[in-house]
Every structure is written in C-alpha cells, then in structure tokens.
Scaffold this motif. Structure first.
Motif, PDB file in Angstrom:
ATOM      1  N   PRO A  90     -52.141  35.910  74.087  1.00 34.41           N
ATOM      2  CA  PRO A  90     -52.202  35.217  72.801  1.00 34.41           C
ATOM      3  C   PRO A  90     -53.249  34.105  72.762  1.00 34.41           C
ATOM      4  O   PRO A  90     -53.921  33.929  71.742  1.00 34.41           O
ATOM      5  CB  PRO A  90     -50.790  34.653  72.629  1.00 34.41           C
ATOM      6  CG  PRO A  90     -50.078  34.858  73.913  1.00 34.41           C
ATOM      7  CD  PRO A  90     -50.780  35.918  74.665  1.00 34.41           C
ATOM      8  N   PHE A 123     -60.736  31.401  62.659  1.00 33.33           N
ATOM      9  CA  PHE A 123     -59.559  30.764  62.077  1.00 33.33           C
ATOM     10  C   PHE A 123     -59.292  31.311  60.677  1.00 33.33           C
ATOM     11  O   PHE A 123     -58.155  31.516  60.272  1.00 33.33           O
ATOM     12  CB  PHE A 123     -59.767  29.247  62.047  1.00 33.33           C
ATOM     13  CG  PHE A 123     -58.573  28.489  61.534  1.00 33.33           C
ATOM     14  CD1 PHE A 123     -57.317  28.664  62.106  1.00 33.33           C
ATOM     15  CD2 PHE A 123     -58.701  27.605  60.459  1.00 33.33           C
ATOM     16  CE1 PHE A 123     -56.205  27.970  61.636  1.00 33.33           C
ATOM     17  CE2 PHE A 123     -57.597  26.913  59.977  1.00 33.33           C
ATOM     18  CZ  PHE A 123     -56.353  27.098  60.571  1.00 33.33           C
ATOM     19  N   ILE A 173     -51.061  26.664  65.865  1.00 32.04           N
ATOM     20  CA  ILE A 173     -51.296  27.780  66.791  1.00 32.04           C
ATOM     21  C   ILE A 173     -52.744  27.770  67.273  1.00 32.04           C
ATOM     22  O   ILE A 173     -53.026  27.868  68.466  1.00 32.04           O
ATOM     23  CB  ILE A 173     -50.972  29.125  66.101  1.00 32.04           C
ATOM     24  CG1 ILE A 173     -49.474  29.211  65.816  1.00 32.04           C
ATOM     25  CG2 ILE A 173     -51.427  30.296  66.959  1.00 32.04           C
ATOM     26  CD1 ILE A 173     -49.082  30.402  64.947  1.00 32.04           C
ATOM     27  N   TYR A 174     -53.641  27.592  66.307  1.00 36.44           N
ATOM     28  CA  TYR A 174     -55.065  27.565  66.630  1.00 36.44           C
ATOM     29  C   TYR A 174     -55.375  26.427  67.597  1.00 36.44           C
ATOM     30  O   TYR A 174     -56.014  26.616  68.639  1.00 36.44           O
ATOM     31  CB  TYR A 174     -55.852  27.400  65.329  1.00 36.44           C
ATOM     32  CG  TYR A 174     -57.345  27.308  65.479  1.00 36.44           C
ATOM     33  CD1 TYR A 174     -58.111  28.446  65.672  1.00 36.44           C
ATOM     34  CD2 TYR A 174     -57.983  26.075  65.382  1.00 36.44           C
ATOM     35  CE1 TYR A 174     -59.490  28.352  65.782  1.00 36.44           C
ATOM     36  CE2 TYR A 174     -59.357  25.975  65.492  1.00 36.44           C
ATOM     37  CZ  TYR A 174     -60.107  27.121  65.690  1.00 36.44           C
ATOM     38  OH  TYR A 174     -61.467  27.023  65.805  1.00 36.44           O
ATOM     39  N   ILE A 227     -56.290  34.140  70.004  1.00 30.87           N
ATOM     40  CA  ILE A 227     -56.549  33.063  69.049  1.00 30.87           C
ATOM     41  C   ILE A 227     -57.966  32.521  69.226  1.00 30.87           C
ATOM     42  O   ILE A 227     -58.683  32.264  68.263  1.00 30.87           O
ATOM     43  CB  ILE A 227     -55.519  31.916  69.225  1.00 30.87           C
ATOM     44  CG1 ILE A 227     -54.093  32.408  68.896  1.00 30.87           C
ATOM     45  CG2 ILE A 227     -55.889  30.725  68.363  1.00 30.87           C
ATOM     46  CD1 ILE A 227     -53.902  32.829  67.462  1.00 30.87           C
ATOM     47  N   ARG A 228     -58.368  32.378  70.479  1.00 34.68           N
ATOM     48  CA  ARG A 228     -59.702  31.821  70.718  1.00 34.68           C
ATOM     49  C   ARG A 228     -60.792  32.830  70.379  1.00 34.68           C
ATOM     50  O   ARG A 228     -61.948  32.480  70.160  1.00 34.68           O
ATOM     51  CB  ARG A 228     -59.850  31.366  72.171  1.00 34.68           C
ATOM     52  CG  ARG A 228     -58.857  30.261  72.506  1.00 34.68           C
ATOM     53  CD  ARG A 228     -59.255  29.460  73.705  1.00 34.68           C
ATOM     54  NE  ARG A 228     -59.726  30.254  74.813  1.00 34.68           N
ATOM     55  CZ  ARG A 228     -60.677  29.874  75.653  1.00 34.68           C
ATOM     56  NH1 ARG A 228     -61.261  28.715  75.492  1.00 34.68           N
ATOM     57  NH2 ARG A 228     -61.032  30.653  76.651  1.00 34.68           N
ATOM     58  N   ALA A 232     -53.965  26.870  71.247  1.00 38.58           N
ATOM     59  CA  ALA A 232     -54.734  27.753  72.128  1.00 38.58           C
ATOM     60  C   ALA A 232     -55.883  26.986  72.787  1.00 38.58           C
ATOM     61  O   ALA A 232     -56.077  27.050  74.000  1.00 38.58           O
ATOM     62  CB  ALA A 232     -55.274  28.941  71.337  1.00 38.58           C
ATOM     63  N   THR A 292     -60.789  34.993  67.769  1.00 35.51           N
ATOM     64  CA  THR A 292     -60.900  35.414  66.367  1.00 35.51           C
ATOM     65  C   THR A 292     -61.135  34.196  65.483  1.00 35.51           C
ATOM     66  O   THR A 292     -60.704  33.094  65.809  1.00 35.51           O
ATOM     67  CB  THR A 292     -59.611  36.126  65.907  1.00 35.51           C
ATOM     68  OG1 THR A 292     -58.494  35.293  66.222  1.00 35.51           O
ATOM     69  CG2 THR A 292     -59.436  37.462  66.602  1.00 35.51           C
ATOM     70  N   GLY A 332     -50.538  27.579  61.140  1.00 36.60           N
ATOM     71  CA  GLY A 332     -51.805  28.170  61.577  1.00 36.60           C
ATOM     72  C   GLY A 332     -52.632  27.187  62.390  1.00 36.60           C
ATOM     73  O   GLY A 332     -53.150  27.522  63.459  1.00 36.60           O
ATOM     74  N   GLN A 356     -57.305  34.389  60.982  1.00 41.36           N
ATOM     75  CA  GLN A 356     -55.933  34.104  61.422  1.00 41.36           C
ATOM     76  C   GLN A 356     -55.078  33.608  60.268  1.00 41.36           C
ATOM     77  O   GLN A 356     -53.948  34.053  60.049  1.00 41.36           O
ATOM     78  CB  GLN A 356     -55.938  33.042  62.522  1.00 41.36           C
ATOM     79  CG  GLN A 356     -56.596  33.483  63.815  1.00 41.36           C
ATOM     80  CD  GLN A 356     -56.920  32.299  64.705  1.00 41.36           C
ATOM     81  OE1 GLN A 356     -56.365  31.213  64.553  1.00 41.36           O
ATOM     82  NE2 GLN A 356     -57.827  32.507  65.640  1.00 41.36           N
TER      83      GLN A 356
END
Ligand SMILES: Nc1ncnc2c1ncn2[C@@H]1O[C@H](COP(=O)(O)OP(=O)(O)OP(=O)(O)O)[C@@H](O)[C@H]1O
Ligand SMILES: [Mg+2]
Lengths: 222, 264
Positions: A58, A67, A97-98, A62-63, A101, A65, A94, A70
C-alpha cells in the motif's frame, strides 16, 4: 487585464472561509499523516516480517500514483464498495493516507540513520524498548528529519488544492468558482498563488526557527 | 578474594550465520581485577564483550555474573534455559559498558547523558540524579563541561562522559571495548588516566585494548584471543615476557610498530 479589487472585497468573507477549510484540512491531514506514518514505520521496523511486507504494497501504491487519481477513486469509487463519504471527510481521509505513505518513508529513513551504538548504549544502561524509542530515538530523529518533514508538510498544503475536484469547499474551489462566475481567472489565481506562497513561507519560517533551536546538536552524530 | 568470579564465561560459542566467531570460550574475571583482552582484528574480542553485555546472544555456553546466570541458566541436563527478561535485566545492571565510538546521545548535554538512566530507569528524582551525575562528572574531571552537548566536547572528553554515564549506575563490573581507539594520540592519555584511577579504586574491569603499555602496567591478567579461541592467558609479565608464545610474537610484530614491541 484589469485587476478588479472590488470583486475581491465583495467575496472576501467567502474566500476567508475557504482559506479556513484549506488550513484546517492541511494541518489535520498532515498531523494525522505524520502519526499514521509513524505507526506504519514502527510496525514495519519492529513488527513481524509479514507485517513489513503487508505494509510495503500500500505504501508503494500510494507513492506511485497521483494524488488526483487517489482522491477521485476514493470519492467517486468509494460508494461502489460501500464507502460513501462527504467531500470533506473524503478529502481528509485521502490526505491522511497520502501523507502517511510519504511520512512513513521519512520516519523509516530516520530509524535507519540513527547509529546503532546510540541504541545499544541505551540498552546497556537499562532503558527498555519504549523508553529507548521515546527518550533516544524519537528526539534524535526529530533533529535529523526536521528539514524533510517541513518539506513534506509544504507539499501537503499544495495537494489540498486537488481536493477541489471532489468539491471540497477549500480555497482553490472557491476562487475558481468566482473566476467562472466573473471571468476573473487571472486575478483569482494570482491571489491564490500569493496565499499559498504566504502559507508555505510561514511553514518554512517555523521550520527554520525549530532548526536553529536544535542546531546545537544537529551535527553531533558521531 | 571471594570464591565466585565476577564474570565467568563457559564454553561460549557465537556464530554469525555460518561463520563461528567464538569457538568455545572459557574465561574467568576475578573481582577487583583488571583483565585485558588483546588479539588481532577480527579475532572476536568485541563479540565476546558484546555477549557479556547482552548486546549479542551467544549460541551455546553460559555466562555468570557474580555467580548468577546471565540470560540463560543451565538446565538439569546441561541444556540452556532462557531466563525471564526481568531477571536478566537485574543481572545486567551489575555491568557498565564503554564503547569505542563513545555513543553519547547527541541531543542531551553531558549532564543529561549521565542523568538519563538514573531518572528513566532508576526513577530517581531529577534533582538527586543530577547531584549524583555531577559527582561522576567531577570524578572524570568534567564538572565544568556538564552543560555542553557532545558536539561541543573533544573525543577524550566525550569518552570520559561515557565512562561517567556508566559509572553513575553504580555497576560493579566495567567493560571497555577499545575505549581509546578512535581518539587522537594526544587524547588517549586522559582517558587511560581515568581508567587507571578506576582500576585503583578496585573496580572489576574487562578491557579490550590495543594499548599494550596500559595492558602491561594496569592489567592483572592478559587474555589473548585468536580466531575465536582463547590461546594464551596469564599475568602481563608471563604473556609479554620472553619466551613468548609464537602467536603473541607475531601479534606484537604485526599490530604494533616494532619500537613499541621492543620496549616490553
Ligand atoms: N553482526 C555481525 N554479523 C556478521 N559478522 C560479524 C558481526 N559482528 C562481527 N562479525 C564478524 O565476527 C568476527 C569477529 O568480529 P569482532 O568485531 O568481534 O572482532 P574484534 O576482535 O573486535 O576485531 P577489531 O580488533 O577489529 O575490533 C569478524 O570476522 C567479524 O566480521
Ligand atoms: Mg572490536
């Protein structure tokens, strides 16, 4: 190009409110991201091997893709898996989570950077794991990571602008709405740039102040 | 001298992966004595010390501190039984450790470094802990540097703070792993002087060192380690005096300049 000041004055209250949303989401998202990122880094370092592997995917996803993608998936795709969130909640989630990561990777680099001997010295005088983390590793890491943490937090502010695509009533959305209504994009976005820049400068200044307070021992790692 | 040695190492084996670094070490360190551990690079000196300090876990064998088992006890059939960590910590508290790299915590002053464990582990009031720490710092000649951060101290001063940090916890055994090896030559003297004082005060010490002069003059016993085996053990004059063990001869020739070796 005419710079229409009247318009700005007229919509100042709206803009201020939107600025408030931006700052709030930024600070809350960064704080939560820092915290969750820390927990991820600790789990990956001190937890069982499988947990490290389970968290790797995960974090990399996240890193790896944008933002924008996402947040779009979270807000518009969420309902398909039973996750219907209002835009502000989705925005905050969001961002968290971003941020988590990226911050987790920063924390991880901090753990790696601390000389093993400093931890062993703590073990030798009887500090347990939690005490070593709290008294030795965390403070030492803070001074090592401060510049990159400030940098990441600045990026977090600018990512809040992306939340406009899921109509979070933040600054960029408010200003572009005005722009559409009055064909005043240039004025609006010029002001927008200045406001973000001012916030970034404030954040860096705070970081520099903290760094100068810590400079006494910054380069002392033996 | 009491019957139980301060440190007793029995058939200690330590492997890293497939390489065996300690091949069954037997060693006794008597109370109040200074034992100097010498040997070529890679012979396992640090590893032995680190096993005694519980920074590494040995694969076989036993360690006793003042007669109490450290980490593992011997079961009825001689098998190793892991002891609960609370018990292990209690035994470990008898030991102080000093590293080649000092390993002071850079975000704390000299005083903070010495006070830390007193407050966090021993639960002393900060005021009392600082008083005790100041006494330790003045014993190593650093009361005027208490407020300095490690980055503001010379290597010799940092190492003396590290010694004070270990001594503040009132250990009865001190382990030193090449305490002067990362110091400029002109700074080794001040650290060796502190260690000499400590030896005279009756502290039990196990010292890994390349300072053959120090070993010969302060050591009560010299232990020579080679490729994970303890091959020579004795009083300094026995170990360094002629006739010498062939490996000691080679060691002195290879690892010291001949000038120093001929002084012995
Ligand atoms: N953590 C480790 N993992 C793998 N091998 C190790 C580890 N620590 C030490 N070794 C190996 O064990 C051997 C003994 O190392 P040790 O550090 O105990 O030697 P030493 O006698 O202290 O040498 P020096 O005089 O250079 O300090 C060496 O071959 C070293 O490469
Ligand atoms: Mg060594």
């Amino acid at each position: 190009m005419t710079f229409d000041l009247d318009l700005i004055v007229l919509y100042l209250p709206d803009i201020v409110r939107a600025l408030g949303v931006t700052i709030l989401l930024w600070l809350a998202g960064s704080a939560l991201g820092l915290l969750v990122g820390f927990l991820i880094a600790v789990a990956r370092r001190y937890g069982p091997r499988w947990l490290d592997w389970a968290l790797l995917a995960p974090v990399e996803l996240i890193r790896g893709t944008p933002f924008l993608v996402q947040i779009f998936l979270l807000y518009y795709g969420g309902p398909f898996i039973g996750l219907s969130l209002d835009s502000i909640t989705a925005g905050l989630l969001g961002l968290t989570i971003y941020g988590a990561a990226y911050y987790s990777e920063l924390w991880r680099s901090g753990f790696v950077a601390i000389p093993k001997g400093h931890v062993e010295a703590a073990q030798c005088v009887g500090l347990n794991r939690t005490q070593t983390l709290r008294r030795i590793i965390l403070p030492e890491m803070t001074m090592l990571l401060l510049p990159s943490m400030v940098n990441m937090t600045i990026l977090m502010l600018k990512e809040t602008a992306i939340l406009s695509i899921i109509s979070v009533p933040e600054l960029t959305l408010a200003v572009s709405a005005l722009g559409t209504k009055y064909y005043a994009f240039v004025e609006g976005f010029a002001i927008l740039a200045l406001v973000y820049w001012a916030l970034v400068e404030a954040c860096s200044a705070l970081g520099r102040y903290a760094e100068s307070r810590l400079s006494k021992y910054r380069f002392a790692v033996s | 001298m009491s019957a139980k040695p301060a440190i007793k190492v029995e058939k200690l084996v330590k492997r890293f992966g497939k390489t065996t670094v300690l091949e069954g070490i037997d060693l006794a360190v008597e109370r109040g004595q200074v034992t100097c551990l010498i040997g070529p690079s890679g012979s396992g000196k640090s590893t032995l010390l680190r096993c005694i300090a519980l920074l590494e876990e040995a694969n076989e064998g036993f360690i006793e501190i003042n007669g109490e088992p450290l980490g593992f006890a011997s079961g009825p059939n001689g098998e190793r039984v892991r002891l609960p960590s609370s018990e292990t910590q209690k035994v470990r508290a008898h030991i102080g450790m000093v590293f080649q790299q000092f390993n002071l915590w850079p975000h704390m002053t000299a005083l903070g470094n010495v006070t830390e464990a007193l407050v966090t582990v021993r639960r002393m009031l900060r005021k009392d802990a600082e008083q005790r720490a100041m006494t330790q710092l003045s014993n190593v000649g650093l009361s005027d540097r208490a407020g300095h951060y490690p980055s503001e101290l010379s290597g010799g001063q940092q190492q003396r703070v590290a010694i004070a940090r270990a001594l503040a916890l009132d250990p009865d055994i001190m382990l030193f792993d090449e305490p002067t090896s990362s110091l400029d030559p002109e700074l080794t003297g001040e650290v060796l002087a502190v260690m000499r004082d400590l030896a005279e005060s009756g502290m039990t010490m196990l010292v890994v060192t390349h300072e053959i002069g120090f070993a010969a003059s302060v050591g009560s016993k010299i232990v020579f380690l080679d490729q994970g085996k303890l091959i020579v053990e004795g009083k300094p004059e026995e170990v360094f005096g002629k006739p010498r063990h062939e490996r000691i001869d080679q060691f002195l020739d290879t690892y010291l300049d001949r000038g120093a070796a001929t002084l012995l």
